[in-house]
Enzyme design. Structure first.
Site, PDB file in Angstrom:
ATOM      1  N   VAL B 151       0.831  -1.206   0.000  1.00 57.41           N
ATOM      2  CA  VAL B 151       0.000   0.000   0.000  1.00 57.41           C
ATOM      3  C   VAL B 151       0.863   1.253   0.000  1.00 57.41           C
ATOM      4  CG1 VAL B 151      -1.988  -1.085   1.120  1.00 57.41           C
ATOM      5  CG2 VAL B 151      -0.229   0.028   2.545  1.00 57.41           C
ATOM      6  N   ASP B 152       2.121   1.120   0.440  1.00 56.92           N
ATOM      7  CA  ASP B 152       2.987   2.300   0.537  1.00 56.92           C
ATOM      8  C   ASP B 152       3.442   2.824  -0.824  1.00 56.92           C
ATOM      9  OD1 ASP B 152       2.815   2.335   3.285  1.00 56.92           O
ATOM     10  OD2 ASP B 152       4.516   0.991   3.549  1.00 56.92           O
ATOM     11  N   GLY B 199       1.688   5.374   5.718  1.00 56.17           N
ATOM     12  CA  GLY B 199       2.838   5.840   4.931  1.00 56.17           C
ATOM     13  C   GLY B 199       3.911   6.334   5.868  1.00 56.17           C
ATOM     14  N   ARG B 200       4.670   5.395   6.418  1.00 53.85           N
ATOM     15  CA  ARG B 200       5.658   5.752   7.436  1.00 53.85           C
ATOM     16  C   ARG B 200       6.781   6.612   6.851  1.00 53.85           C
ATOM     17  NH1 ARG B 200       4.439   5.850  12.653  1.00 53.85           N
ATOM     18  NH2 ARG B 200       6.136   5.297  14.028  1.00 53.85           N
TER      19      ARG B 200
END
Lengths: 429, 429
Positions: B151-152, B199-200
């Site tokens: 997903v990132d 979204g790290r």
């Protein structure tokens, strides 16, 4: 009390419609029902919408909905939020603030308004009831009909409230999806997923999390209801047992969960690094409890507005009922009714059959309908079969909005102002 | 480097497939693509899925997917989460832990496995690349193909990553809906809605919030990217300007937002009433800042797993691509490839055209693709037209799952274990 009185006065009267309180995914479907029914009724002139609820009436800030095309009004049926703006504003009683009531009459007279449709929950029903008094106590001929709406599902008399079915569907679907996610991660990572849902006083929305698990797909769900006194040890033992049995679980926690002493669990006296009070949610508190008490890795989510705005996954049943109460409100007005509300009466669960009946507004305003104890499982952490039988019909059917370019086509109305005829009115907000 | 080598060995080899890292709404669509393609390929025997990723291979915990019906495998295409369980587990290098590699060979030999399909993001690509070395460095004939998923959206070479398009659609739609909600409430109540997204390190998901506003419906959205140094004063001035111009706004904040000194904004040194550290999110911190700095009423939400599990609002483009990379991985294996990944190449934005190309895994593993600066507006709070042109095709189309009784029909596989042939292997998790 409901009173029978013919819609009377200087020829065709105009209608006032406004939205009040927290909005929903389908409140505009009710607006659509009201406006389309009014457009068909020969007895009714224009529909003036109040900009921001009753505030629009008090400040003579009216929107001329006749400037909107039939297509735009029809698109309200699939557009979330409140198209005319909502408000959190309660009228004081006639005794406390007679000037406000005189102002309402002034505005209604200036714009020839004889029908008042107010779309909201319990507080708004109180406002509507007060406006209805203009007729009996102040001699101004108005018919005030309340159009029910609240995601909290806590209005009395009506079997359910438009707005709730769509939130319930969103929470049921989202809980099912996120639980499949945590199930996949549990071996080496997250074992407990905590989802915070709305419902400050009543646990109806939290209960919908229970629908995530069903005969076709059983999933370990623990529900924390505001109606059940929170017992931390019992809760941790429940989560521990679930994780031991399944490897993971999801906790659906109501924002209104309270400690036995009455404090909200979400209000943990949190302080940031500078010592400022920080308003947290219940989810992070519960998640932290799971980590400290059981040493389990967690994730947490707070759905907040996402849940009540999620028109993309609205319940078709809810959309239909929201429209129907709007339409029925106009029919009641045409029948000369005042101080009433169209309520949903359930005829049977399976197949689901319902009809609209008339409820006296005096029995609706300011009363909250809690979850009955028989809807909550004996251990306090789940829903019973009768709760499931109640909830399931309300989430039936998908009513997808149209899309363009991958995005839902939600309408924004022109919201053309009706020219003001009166001097400004000061209102402290 | 990719090597050309014929699929060789003792007749028909079996395939191993596993899921790794955070799961998505469409990772099972890739599983479906792999399994359906393998079922069609005469050169491939059974597909054994690893239970919980590479851990299943190491512990000989294999699932016999041939026990699943064609209908069940087909239903994976619309089922979120990881059907076989995922893991967060990185293989050490061959030099550091040779025993693990010997164990993999032992398991692969015991079950006649010649194809290795690993479905994950950057960390998982590293695992897949290491398994590919079995072939060159240890002489065991295996073809390891990485199936991209995250997903990132931060894998290099591929234009986008399966899993991202659906999260982007969920965030874009949810932000649009919640912004219509706060717009309705702003007159007397909430003026700022804060939504925290995943979204790290990379701001791709936050960027999708920008799609909530478009030419058909302009909405005031402020985005806080992890790529942009957070400047509190500038942020508050932006929100203030938005609220003055529109009456309200929505802030989409990435969980990875950092202070100039590198600390996560979400890590505010929060303490509860007992002095325990409390892991908060970025959303409550930002919301509190808005209240303290501007005196505005807010609501906040943290989407967390809801966003990446939301199969109910998946992007049809994403589902198609997730399936396609699964299928292409099998084709590459049949062509004798090793240490490669099917990547998506964009041929044009409008109309959107793409194809699958081959990427050498050595250039994929452990590299993150950040948002390019040209995708972020000059003031740092929004997306540019070129970012929009990049994102829009990825959210095209709705791929609704089937429903029964108001709920999506997600499949749960039988996941029948393959009988073990080897002695247990100890694995520290």
């Amino acid at each position: 009390m409901a009173t029978k009185k013919k819609a009377a006065g200087r020829g065709r009267k105009n209608a006032f419609y406004a939205q009040s309180g927290g909005v929903t995914a389908v409140i505009n479907a009710s607006a659509c029902g009201v406006i389309e029914a009014c457009r068909k009724a020969r007895e009714i002139g224009k529909v003036y919408a109040g900009r921001n609820g009753i505030i629009g009436a008090l400040t003579e800030d009216l929107i001329d909905t006749s400037k909107e095309s039939a297509a735009a009004i029809s698109a309200l049926r699939h557009t979330p939020g409140g198209a005319f703006g909502s408000c959190r504003y309660k009228l004081k009683s006639l005794e406390e603030n007679r000037a406000q009531y005189e102002r309402l009459i002034e505005v209604f007279e200036a714009h020839n308004i004889g029908y008042f449709f107010y779309n909201g929950g319990g507080d708004s029903a109180d406002t509507c009831l007060k406006v209805a008094q203009l007729s009996e106590k102040m001699g101004y001929p108005i018919q005030a009909i309340h159009v029910p709406k609240t995601v909290d599902n806590d209005l009395p008399i009506t079997d359910n409230c438009p707005g709730f079915g769509s939130v319930a569907k969103y929470i049921a679907v989202s809980t099912r999806e996120a639980t499949l996610d945590v199930a996949s991660m549990a071996k080496t990572s997250t074992k407990v997923f905590v989802l915070e849902v709305m419902g400050r006083h009543a646990g109806w929305i939290a209960a919908a999390g229970g629908l995530a698990s069903g005969p076709d797909l059983e999933l370990p769900i623990v529900i924390l209801f505001p109606e059940v006194r929170f017992d931390q040890d019992k809760f941790l033992a429940k989560v521990d047992a679930m994780v031991k049995a399944h490897g993971y679980c999801t906790v659906v926690v109501s924002e209104g969960l309270r400690w036995p002493d009455g404090r909200f669990v979400s209000d943990q006296g949190m302080r940031d690094a500078f010592g400022h009070a920080q308003l947290g949610g219940a989810a992070p508190v519960i998640a932290n409890m799971v980590r400290e008490g059981l040493g389990l890795k967690y994730h947490w989510a707070v759905a907040d507005y996402l849940q009540r705005a999620a028109r993309h996954i609205a319940s078709a049943t809810d959309v239909e009922q929201a429209y129907a109460v709007g339409q029925a409100a106009v029919e009641m007005a045409l029948q000369g009714r005042n101080a009433v509300m169209p309520a949903i009466e359930r005829r049977s669960d399976k197949p689901y059959r319902w009809r609209i009946v008339e409820a006296p507004l005096a029995q609706v305003a300011n009363r909250e309908k809690m979850m009955p104890r028989r809807f909550i499982s004996r251990d306090g952490f789940g829903i019973t079969p009768s709760c499931r039988a109640y909830l399931e019909p309300l989430i039936q059917g998908e009513a997808y909005p149209p899309y363009r370019n991958g995005m839902p086509r939600y309408v924004r109305l022109k919201n053309v102002a009706v020219p003001k005829k009166l001097a400004p009115f000061e209102l402290a907000l």
